[in-house]
Design a protein around this motif. Structure first.
Motif, PDB file in Angstrom:
ATOM      1  N   LEU A 168      82.232  23.541 -12.390  1.00 28.35           N
ATOM      2  CA  LEU A 168      82.411  24.619 -13.358  1.00 28.35           C
ATOM      3  C   LEU A 168      83.731  25.321 -13.094  1.00 28.35           C
ATOM      4  O   LEU A 168      83.968  25.835 -11.993  1.00 28.35           O
ATOM      5  N   LEU A 169      84.596  25.342 -14.099  1.00 29.14           N
ATOM      6  CA  LEU A 169      85.900  25.991 -14.014  1.00 29.14           C
ATOM      7  C   LEU A 169      85.817  27.320 -14.759  1.00 29.14           C
ATOM      8  O   LEU A 169      85.613  27.340 -15.980  1.00 29.14           O
ATOM      9  N   PHE A 170      85.939  28.421 -14.050  1.00 30.35           N
ATOM     10  CA  PHE A 170      85.867  29.757 -14.649  1.00 30.35           C
ATOM     11  C   PHE A 170      87.275  30.348 -14.705  1.00 30.35           C
ATOM     12  O   PHE A 170      87.904  30.549 -13.663  1.00 30.35           O
ATOM     13  N   ASP A 171      87.766  30.634 -15.896  1.00 32.93           N
ATOM     14  CA  ASP A 171      89.097  31.228 -16.057  1.00 32.93           C
ATOM     15  C   ASP A 171      88.924  32.691 -16.461  1.00 32.93           C
ATOM     16  O   ASP A 171      88.518  32.987 -17.579  1.00 32.93           O
ATOM     17  N   GLU A 172      89.223  33.607 -15.542  1.00 32.15           N
ATOM     18  CA  GLU A 172      89.070  35.053 -15.746  1.00 32.15           C
ATOM     19  C   GLU A 172      87.672  35.377 -16.304  1.00 32.15           C
ATOM     20  O   GLU A 172      87.524  35.956 -17.383  1.00 32.15           O
ATOM     21  N   PRO A 173      86.613  35.034 -15.570  1.00 31.62           N
ATOM     22  CA  PRO A 173      85.250  35.145 -16.116  1.00 31.62           C
ATOM     23  C   PRO A 173      84.759  36.562 -16.354  1.00 31.62           C
ATOM     24  O   PRO A 173      83.820  36.761 -17.131  1.00 31.62           O
ATOM     25  N   THR A 174      85.372  37.567 -15.707  1.00 31.05           N
ATOM     26  CA  THR A 174      84.878  38.935 -15.882  1.00 31.05           C
ATOM     27  C   THR A 174      85.850  39.823 -16.643  1.00 31.05           C
ATOM     28  O   THR A 174      85.683  41.040 -16.678  1.00 31.05           O
ATOM     29  N   ARG A 175      86.850  39.225 -17.259  1.00 28.87           N
ATOM     30  CA  ARG A 175      87.805  40.025 -18.033  1.00 28.87           C
ATOM     31  C   ARG A 175      87.112  40.647 -19.244  1.00 28.87           C
ATOM     32  O   ARG A 175      86.417  39.982 -20.001  1.00 28.87           O
ATOM     33  N   GLY A 176      87.280  41.947 -19.411  1.00 29.82           N
ATOM     34  CA  GLY A 176      86.766  42.626 -20.592  1.00 29.82           C
ATOM     35  C   GLY A 176      85.282  42.883 -20.597  1.00 29.82           C
ATOM     36  O   GLY A 176      84.713  43.139 -21.666  1.00 29.82           O
TER      37      GLY A 176
END
Length: 248
Positions: A168-176
């Motif tokens: 699983l690739l998470f790119d900025e998962p908690t942005r916003g």
């Protein structure tokens, strides 16, 4: 517990944005990817996922990791690699459509019969993921665009959990998203790691990476300039690595 390598990237490169990047991620591990804006973090995730074509390098995945050809996102999904994009509204979700429709996007084979979507199967799949991820919504038929940012992100993640992707690739998962939803996402990542999946998390927030990761890789000017174990890193060391590619 961290096991054997599940993803191996060797010499991956594309144009002037990613240069000769090599690393591995092991079963049960959360690998963070840090760096300044423009360091090539998102571009690296897109190469692994097949959203962009690499000019060089190899990707191996599986138990044990075996070289695979990834020429498109469909190839990546087939090999058990999923991307939770940083732009969930523009690239990760169909906002006017229901939660059920968004969850089933990556799982059409399990909810369709004779080429038609079975609404009962689709909604049952969505309910399973909503319960597992504690998505706050009126039900699987609610348009996903009506949800909070944190619940939107959970729907994207639920799509890939239903498919049982191993990487699983998470790119900025908690942005916003708000603080409470952030900690829900952190808890979910920990649970996925305990299941033996391999996670790669890109974040601009060093404190976030230092909280949740087992190792942190740092990119600078498209190159990997350092990989730090939990007992080795400090904020100063991570920042120094982030600027290393710009030093002459």
């Amino acid at each position: 517990r961290i096991g054997a390598p599940l993803l191996k990237v060797q010499g991956l490169g594309r144009g002037d944005v990613v240069h000769d990047v090599s690393f591995e991620v092991r079963e049960g591990e959360i690998l963070g990817v840090s760096g300044l804006i423009g360091a090539g973090r998102t571009e690296l995730m897109r190469l692994i996922y097949g959203a962009d074509r690499a000019d060089s390098g190899t990707i191996a995945v599986g138990r044990p990791p075996t070289p695979v050809h990834i020429g498109s996102p469909a190839d990546a999904v087939r090999h058990g690699i999923a991307l939770i994009t940083e732009d969930r509204k523009g690239e990760g979700l169909l906002l006017p459509h229901s939660i059920a429709a968004n969850v089933s996007l990556g799982n059409i084979g399990s909810v369709a019969r004779w080429g038609f979507i079975d609404a009962r199967r689709e909604q049952a799949l969505a309910r399973t993921q909503m319960d597992a991820l504690r998505v706050r919504a009126s039900g699987p038929t609610q348009p996903v665009g009506e949800l909070s940012g944190g619940n939107e992100q959970k729907v994207v993640i639920g799509r890939w959990l239903a498919r049982e992707a191993d990487v699983l690739l998470f790119d900025e998962p908690t942005r916003g998203i708000d603080v409470g939803a952030k900690f829900d996402i952190y808890g979910l990542m920990g649970a996925l790691a305990r299941e033996g999946r391999a996670l790669v998390v890109v974040s601009s927030d060093l404190r976030e990476l230092m909280l949740i990761c087992d190792r942190i890789a740092v990119m600078s000017a498209g190159r990997l300039t350092g990989v730090f174990e939990r007992d080795e890193w400090s904020q100063d060391a991570l920042l120094a690595a982030a600027f290393a590619g710009h030093m002459k």
